[in-house]
Design an enzyme around this catalytic site. Structure first.
Site, PDB file in Angstrom:
ATOM      1  N   THR A   9       0.838  -1.202   0.000  1.00  0.00           N
ATOM      2  CA  THR A   9       0.000   0.000   0.000  1.00  0.00           C
ATOM      3  C   THR A   9       0.868   1.245   0.000  1.00  0.00           C
ATOM      4  O   THR A   9       2.007   1.208   0.474  1.00  0.00           O
ATOM      5  CB  THR A   9      -0.919   0.053   1.242  1.00  0.00           C
ATOM      6  OG1 THR A   9      -1.846   1.136   1.091  1.00  0.00           O
ATOM      7  CG2 THR A   9      -0.158   0.270   2.535  1.00  0.00           C
ATOM      8  N   ASN A  11      -0.903   3.901   1.188  1.00  0.00           N
ATOM      9  CA  ASN A  11      -1.803   4.656   2.062  1.00  0.00           C
ATOM     10  C   ASN A  11      -1.339   4.532   3.523  1.00  0.00           C
ATOM     11  O   ASN A  11      -1.508   3.489   4.152  1.00  0.00           O
ATOM     12  CB  ASN A  11      -3.226   4.107   1.872  1.00  0.00           C
ATOM     13  CG  ASN A  11      -4.254   4.937   2.581  1.00  0.00           C
ATOM     14  OD1 ASN A  11      -4.044   5.347   3.706  1.00  0.00           O
ATOM     15  ND2 ASN A  11      -5.379   5.171   1.924  1.00  0.00           N
ATOM     16  N   LYS A  14      -4.069   3.667   6.241  1.00  0.00           N
ATOM     17  CA  LYS A  14      -4.342   2.224   6.354  1.00  0.00           C
ATOM     18  C   LYS A  14      -3.255   1.549   7.181  1.00  0.00           C
ATOM     19  O   LYS A  14      -3.542   0.722   8.053  1.00  0.00           O
ATOM     20  CB  LYS A  14      -4.310   1.559   4.967  1.00  0.00           C
ATOM     21  CG  LYS A  14      -5.481   1.818   4.068  1.00  0.00           C
ATOM     22  CD  LYS A  14      -5.302   0.997   2.786  1.00  0.00           C
ATOM     23  CE  LYS A  14      -6.426   1.217   1.813  1.00  0.00           C
ATOM     24  NZ  LYS A  14      -6.272   0.405   0.589  1.00  0.00           N
ATOM     25  N   ASP A  70      -7.949  -3.928  -0.225  1.00  0.00           N
ATOM     26  CA  ASP A  70      -8.726  -2.989  -1.024  1.00  0.00           C
ATOM     27  C   ASP A  70     -10.009  -2.708  -0.250  1.00  0.00           C
ATOM     28  O   ASP A  70     -10.615  -3.625   0.308  1.00  0.00           O
ATOM     29  CB  ASP A  70      -9.034  -3.581  -2.400  1.00  0.00           C
ATOM     30  CG  ASP A  70      -9.271  -2.482  -3.424  1.00  0.00           C
ATOM     31  OD1 ASP A  70      -8.635  -1.419  -3.336  1.00  0.00           O
ATOM     32  OD2 ASP A  70     -10.102  -2.685  -4.339  1.00  0.00           O
ATOM     33  N   THR A  71     -10.367  -1.426  -0.219  1.00  0.00           N
ATOM     34  CA  THR A  71     -11.535  -1.013   0.563  1.00  0.00           C
ATOM     35  C   THR A  71     -12.443  -0.166  -0.303  1.00  0.00           C
ATOM     36  O   THR A  71     -11.968   0.599  -1.146  1.00  0.00           O
ATOM     37  CB  THR A  71     -11.077  -0.200   1.796  1.00  0.00           C
ATOM     38  OG1 THR A  71     -10.364  -1.063   2.673  1.00  0.00           O
ATOM     39  CG2 THR A  71     -12.251   0.401   2.562  1.00  0.00           C
ATOM     40  N   TYR A 152     -13.115   9.012   3.519  1.00  0.00           N
ATOM     41  CA  TYR A 152     -14.500   9.403   3.754  1.00  0.00           C
ATOM     42  C   TYR A 152     -14.851   9.456   5.249  1.00  0.00           C
ATOM     43  O   TYR A 152     -16.028   9.516   5.605  1.00  0.00           O
ATOM     44  CB  TYR A 152     -15.436   8.413   3.057  1.00  0.00           C
ATOM     45  CG  TYR A 152     -15.302   8.366   1.553  1.00  0.00           C
ATOM     46  CD1 TYR A 152     -16.093   9.184   0.735  1.00  0.00           C
ATOM     47  CD2 TYR A 152     -14.399   7.508   0.921  1.00  0.00           C
ATOM     48  CE1 TYR A 152     -15.983   9.146  -0.649  1.00  0.00           C
ATOM     49  CE2 TYR A 152     -14.276   7.465  -0.471  1.00  0.00           C
ATOM     50  CZ  TYR A 152     -15.071   8.284  -1.242  1.00  0.00           C
ATOM     51  OH  TYR A 152     -14.959   8.249  -2.609  1.00  0.00           O
ATOM     52  N   ASP A 153     -13.851   9.431   6.123  1.00  0.00           N
ATOM     53  CA  ASP A 153     -14.110   9.351   7.572  1.00  0.00           C
ATOM     54  C   ASP A 153     -15.026  10.465   8.085  1.00  0.00           C
ATOM     55  O   ASP A 153     -15.800  10.240   9.024  1.00  0.00           O
ATOM     56  CB  ASP A 153     -12.793   9.391   8.368  1.00  0.00           C
ATOM     57  CG  ASP A 153     -12.217   8.008   8.595  1.00  0.00           C
ATOM     58  OD1 ASP A 153     -12.846   7.017   8.169  1.00  0.00           O
ATOM     59  OD2 ASP A 153     -11.134   7.916   9.192  1.00  0.00           O
ATOM     60  N   LYS A 173     -12.510   3.994  16.560  1.00  0.00           N
ATOM     61  CA  LYS A 173     -12.787   3.594  15.168  1.00  0.00           C
ATOM     62  C   LYS A 173     -12.581   2.086  15.027  1.00  0.00           C
ATOM     63  O   LYS A 173     -13.379   1.393  14.394  1.00  0.00           O
ATOM     64  CB  LYS A 173     -11.890   4.358  14.186  1.00  0.00           C
ATOM     65  CG  LYS A 173     -12.138   3.926  12.736  1.00  0.00           C
ATOM     66  CD  LYS A 173     -11.386   4.718  11.697  1.00  0.00           C
ATOM     67  CE  LYS A 173     -11.663   4.142  10.306  1.00  0.00           C
ATOM     68  NZ  LYS A 173     -10.921   4.802   9.231  1.00  0.00           N
TER      69      LYS A 173
HETATM   70  P1  ITT Z   1      -3.706   1.511  -1.714  1.00  0.00           P
HETATM   71  O1  ITT Z   1      -2.336   2.050  -1.982  1.00  0.00           O
HETATM   72  O2  ITT Z   1      -3.736   0.527  -0.568  1.00  0.00           O
HETATM   73  O3  ITT Z   1      -4.431   1.010  -2.943  1.00  0.00           O
HETATM   74  P2  ITT Z   1      -5.758   3.601  -1.708  1.00  0.00           P
HETATM   75  O4  ITT Z   1      -5.851   4.872  -0.918  1.00  0.00           O
HETATM   76  O5  ITT Z   1      -5.709   3.684  -3.204  1.00  0.00           O
HETATM   77  O6  ITT Z   1      -4.515   2.792  -1.121  1.00  0.00           O
HETATM   78  P3  ITT Z   1      -8.131   1.956  -1.954  1.00  0.00           P
HETATM   79  O7  ITT Z   1      -7.846   1.655  -3.374  1.00  0.00           O
HETATM   80  O8  ITT Z   1      -8.482   0.814  -1.056  1.00  0.00           O
HETATM   81  O9  ITT Z   1      -6.931   2.702  -1.218  1.00  0.00           O
HETATM   82  O10 ITT Z   1      -9.247   3.096  -1.955  1.00  0.00           O
HETATM   83  C1  ITT Z   1     -10.186   3.216  -0.984  1.00  0.00           C
HETATM   84  C2  ITT Z   1     -10.797   4.591  -0.946  1.00  0.00           C
HETATM   85  O11 ITT Z   1     -11.636   4.602   0.196  1.00  0.00           O
HETATM   86  C3  ITT Z   1      -9.810   5.732  -0.743  1.00  0.00           C
HETATM   87  O12 ITT Z   1     -10.383   6.921  -1.214  1.00  0.00           O
HETATM   88  C4  ITT Z   1      -9.667   5.802   0.752  1.00  0.00           C
HETATM   89  O13 ITT Z   1      -9.285   7.103   1.200  1.00  0.00           O
HETATM   90  C5  ITT Z   1     -11.082   5.447   1.203  1.00  0.00           C
HETATM   91  N1  ITT Z   1     -11.033   4.680   2.460  1.00  0.00           N
HETATM   92  C6  ITT Z   1     -10.510   3.448   2.650  1.00  0.00           C
HETATM   93  N2  ITT Z   1     -10.622   3.071   3.923  1.00  0.00           N
HETATM   94  C7  ITT Z   1     -11.240   4.094   4.569  1.00  0.00           C
HETATM   95  C8  ITT Z   1     -11.617   4.311   5.909  1.00  0.00           C
HETATM   96  O14 ITT Z   1     -11.369   3.436   6.860  1.00  0.00           O
HETATM   97  N3  ITT Z   1     -12.221   5.462   6.198  1.00  0.00           N
HETATM   98  C9  ITT Z   1     -12.479   6.381   5.256  1.00  0.00           C
HETATM   99  N4  ITT Z   1     -12.135   6.264   3.973  1.00  0.00           N
HETATM  100  C10 ITT Z   1     -11.509   5.129   3.621  1.00  0.00           C
END
Ligand code: ITT
Length: 198
Positions: A9, A11, A14, A70-71, A152-153, A173
């Protein structure tokens, strides 16, 4: 014995959430910490295949145990949008602010605010792949409650609370969160593995 596993990741939010659950024997290393910069494609229309694509890409490059997640945020009144496209909902490059504005705009005047976060973790452990999942249901607020923060928190209130994720300390959380639920299963799995050769 302590061991490190690559978390595929970029992020850091995360990574911080997952780190808050790790037992002492287990460390994670993110892609930025590995010095990697290339984007990893997430070409599929479901979380599981995208999570698998991320961990498989890193496994091909580093030949080490690794995992990704992935979220998505799935809004019922929007037929599941932004869902798997949550990061790029308002376009590329990903922009949290614009994503939130677009979502609130589409929900203007909409009574049904139900939504859920879903996380899928893909783990490649000694060349075998395993998946773990967590879901958190809740409501989308009518306006932001909180400023900048993780994704989106600031517009999501989990069922059972009256605060947005943005208003919560990490431990609170974690009590509700999709990621914590998936992470705890992932950790239990790893704690039960007899073989730890990196
Ligand atoms: P990777 O490098 O892990 O892919 P990413 O930020 O691209 O990181 P995702 O593809 O999983 O992550 O995208 C998920 C989206 O949902 C992204 O806009 C995140 O900011 C948001 N998101 C994921 N988990 C969240 C959480 O716990 N609370 C709020 N927003 C979240």
């Amino acid at each position: 014995m302590s061991t490190t596993i690559i978390f595929a990741t970029y992020n850091q939010s995360k990574a911080a959430e997952i780190r808050s659950r790790l037992p002492a024997f287990l460390q994670i290393q993110t892609l930025a910490e590995l010095g990697m910069q290339e984007d990893i494609p997430e070409p599929y229309d479901n979380l599981k295949e995208n999570a698998a694509a991320k961990s498989q890409t890193i496994h091909r490059l580093y030949h080490q145990n690794c995992f990704s997640e992935d979220t998505g945020l799935f809004v019922l009144a929007l037929h599941g949008a932004p869902g798997v496209h949550s990061a790029r909902y308002a376009g590329i490059p990903p922009d949290n602010n614009a994503n939130i504005e677009k979502l609130l705009h589409h929900l203007q005047g909409v009574e049904n605010r139900q939504a859920y976060f879903q996380t899928v973790i893909s783990l490649i452990f000694h060349d075998q792949e395993f998946f773990f999942e967590g879901i958190c249901s809740g409501q989308i607020t009518s306006e932001r409650i909180g400023d900048k923060g993780f994704g989106y928190d600031s517009i999501f209130i989990p069922d059972g609370s009256n605060k947005t994720f943005w208003e919560m300390e990490l431990a609170e959380k974690n009590f509700y969160s999709h990621r914590r639920k998936a992470t705890d299963q992932f950790i239990t799995f790893l704690q039960n593995q007899p073989v730890w050769n990196g």
